[in-house]
Design a protein around this motif. Structure first.
Motif, mmCIF file in Angstrom:
data_model
loop_
_atom_site.group_PDB
_atom_site.id
_atom_site.type_symbol
_atom_site.label_atom_id
_atom_site.label_comp_id
_atom_site.label_asym_id
_atom_site.label_seq_id
_atom_site.Cartn_x
_atom_site.Cartn_y
_atom_site.Cartn_z
ATOM 1 N N ASN A 79 0.795 -1.685 0.323
ATOM 2 C CA ASN A 79 -0.268 0.169 0.365
ATOM 3 C C ASN A 79 0.470 1.379 0.248
ATOM 4 O O ASN A 79 1.355 1.414 1.427
ATOM 5 N N ASP A 80 0.866 1.581 -1.432
ATOM 6 C CA ASP A 80 1.610 3.420 -1.454
ATOM 7 C C ASP A 80 1.262 4.244 -0.668
ATOM 8 O O ASP A 80 1.935 4.691 0.475
ATOM 9 N N TYR A 81 -0.157 4.368 -0.278
ATOM 10 C CA TYR A 81 -0.845 5.448 0.555
ATOM 11 C C TYR A 81 -0.260 5.772 2.034
ATOM 12 O O TYR A 81 0.530 6.407 2.542
ATOM 13 N N TYR A 82 0.163 4.100 2.469
ATOM 14 C CA TYR A 82 0.258 3.864 3.547
ATOM 15 C C TYR A 82 1.933 3.832 4.252
ATOM 16 O O TYR A 82 1.536 4.469 4.783
ATOM 17 N N ARG A 83 2.658 3.429 3.297
ATOM 18 C CA ARG A 83 3.925 4.327 3.114
ATOM 19 C C ARG A 83 4.921 5.328 2.548
ATOM 20 O O ARG A 83 5.468 5.733 3.995
ATOM 21 N N GLU A 84 3.516 5.919 2.264
ATOM 22 C CA GLU A 84 3.864 7.203 2.267
ATOM 23 C C GLU A 84 3.601 8.340 3.267
ATOM 24 O O GLU A 84 4.132 9.379 3.524
ATOM 25 N N ASN A 85 2.717 7.858 3.955
ATOM 26 C CA ASN A 85 1.931 9.012 4.829
ATOM 27 C C ASN A 85 1.626 8.490 5.919
ATOM 28 O O ASN A 85 2.068 8.992 6.932
ATOM 29 N N LEU A 86 1.053 7.368 6.612
ATOM 30 C CA LEU A 86 1.059 6.532 7.191
ATOM 31 C C LEU A 86 2.209 6.007 8.629
ATOM 32 O O LEU A 86 2.965 5.956 9.593
ATOM 33 N N LEU A 87 2.970 5.255 7.278
ATOM 34 C CA LEU A 87 3.780 4.839 8.251
ATOM 35 C C LEU A 87 4.855 5.819 8.761
ATOM 36 O O LEU A 87 5.351 5.436 10.004
ATOM 37 N N PRO A 88 5.571 6.933 7.819
ATOM 38 C CA PRO A 88 6.488 7.585 8.728
ATOM 39 C C PRO A 88 5.696 8.434 10.183
ATOM 40 O O PRO A 88 6.468 8.263 10.654
ATOM 41 N N LEU A 89 4.392 8.591 9.865
ATOM 42 C CA LEU A 89 3.768 8.644 11.665
ATOM 43 C C LEU A 89 4.252 8.290 13.019
ATOM 44 O O LEU A 89 3.693 7.876 13.644
ATOM 45 N N GLU A 90 3.768 6.496 12.461
ATOM 46 C CA GLU A 90 4.129 5.763 13.478
ATOM 47 C C GLU A 90 5.269 5.667 13.898
ATOM 48 O O GLU A 90 5.448 5.564 15.190
ATOM 49 N N TYR A 91 5.935 5.556 13.486
ATOM 50 C CA TYR A 91 7.901 5.380 13.311
ATOM 51 C C TYR A 91 7.890 6.584 14.054
ATOM 52 O O TYR A 91 8.607 7.101 15.549
ATOM 53 N N GLU A 92 7.950 8.032 13.740
ATOM 54 C CA GLU A 92 7.748 9.337 14.734
ATOM 55 C C GLU A 92 7.038 8.688 16.299
ATOM 56 O O GLU A 92 7.491 9.472 16.938
ATOM 57 N N THR A 93 5.808 8.452 16.028
ATOM 58 C CA THR A 93 4.826 8.695 17.275
ATOM 59 C C THR A 93 5.797 7.659 18.428
ATOM 60 O O THR A 93 5.820 7.909 19.836
ATOM 61 N N LEU A 94 6.499 6.197 18.166
ATOM 62 C CA LEU A 94 7.121 5.131 18.766
ATOM 63 C C LEU A 94 7.914 5.740 19.306
ATOM 64 O O LEU A 94 8.597 6.240 19.673
ATOM 65 N N MET A 95 8.897 7.036 17.785
ATOM 66 C CA MET A 95 10.692 7.240 18.737
ATOM 67 C C MET A 95 9.907 8.262 19.813
ATOM 68 O O MET A 95 10.827 8.874 21.147
ATOM 69 N N ASP A 96 8.820 9.316 19.792
ATOM 70 C CA ASP A 96 8.437 10.277 20.465
ATOM 71 C C ASP A 96 8.167 9.491 22.094
ATOM 72 O O ASP A 96 9.208 10.377 22.886
ATOM 73 N N VAL A 97 7.985 8.262 21.792
ATOM 74 C CA VAL A 97 7.225 8.067 23.513
ATOM 75 C C VAL A 97 8.137 7.829 23.604
ATOM 76 O O VAL A 97 8.866 7.624 24.829
ATOM 77 N N ALA A 98 9.217 6.787 22.961
ATOM 78 C CA ALA A 98 10.727 5.743 23.238
ATOM 79 C C ALA A 98 10.881 7.497 24.175
ATOM 80 O O ALA A 98 11.740 6.855 24.802
ATOM 81 N N GLY A 99 11.013 8.876 23.524
ATOM 82 C CA GLY A 99 12.023 9.972 23.728
ATOM 83 C C GLY A 99 11.169 9.797 25.340
ATOM 84 O O GLY A 99 12.296 10.517 26.206
ATOM 85 N N MET A 100 10.009 9.981 25.878
ATOM 86 C CA MET A 100 9.478 10.589 27.261
ATOM 87 C C MET A 100 9.738 9.517 28.089
ATOM 88 O O MET A 100 10.112 10.160 28.830
#
Length: 182
Positions: free
Chosen positions: A59-80
């Motif tokens: 799914n190109d829509y997922y890979r281009e739009n949602l995947l980056p948000l998933e990993y940014e969220t994960l890294m943000d929660v890790a940072g906290m």
């Protein structure tokens, strides 16, 4: 003792969830599973935009739009958690970022990680064992992978991580133990 980061990587069905949970227990670390952190939102968004909520690989829509948000969220929660002095274990495939050597360095800076020790645990499993595990577990999210096995394996099954500035540890999970098949 300063907080540590453990990133457990491997393809679906390799056993990374079990390895990640055991690692979190051993180190009294926060356990952060990408699918638990953002999976419901991703599935809802895919369905709401007319996409198959179980197909992320093609799914190109997922890979281009949602995947980056998933990993940014994960890294943000890790940072906290890290700023609070808590070690973290991240459970996610990360395959989209394996070829970016400074991915973790940039994420650590962007999400204000203190200077933690980072260990990447690569869960290894042979192709035939992985395919058998995906068939046995029978999850809907694995149907595309199985229907397009050669394409899936060539794109995700044999990826090598090129991250710099981390320690690597390999975990051979070829054993047929049902405890290591998530």
């Amino acid at each position: 003792m300063p907080p540590r980061v453990f990133i457990v990587i491997g393809p679906a069905g390799s056993g990374k969830t079990t390895v990640a949970q055991r690692t979190a227990q051993e180190h009294a670390a926060a356990y952060l599973d990408k699918d638990r952190v953002s999976g419901r939102f991703i599935e809802f968004t895919l369905a709401a935009t007319g996409h198959d909520p179980t197909d992320r690989e093609s799914n190109d829509y997922y890979r281009e739009n949602l995947l980056p948000l998933e990993y940014e969220t994960l890294m943000d929660v890790a940072g906290m958690n890290l700023r609070l002095g808590r070690s973290v274990v991240l459970d996610a495939p990360f395959g989209a970022y394996f070829g970016v050597p400074d991915y973790l360095t940039r994420a650590a800076e962007e999400f204000q990680w203190p200077s933690p020790e980072i260990t990447v645990i690569r869960v290894r499993v042979p192709q035939d064992v992985l395919r058998t595990r995906l068939i046995r577990r029978g999850l809907e999210r694995d149907q595309w992978k199985l229907a397009h096995w050669e394409e899936y394996w060539s794109a995700y099954g044999s990826l090598e991580c090129a991250w710099s500035g981390v320690a690597y540890q390999d975990f051979n999970n070829e054993a047929p133990s049902p405890l290591l098949e998530s």
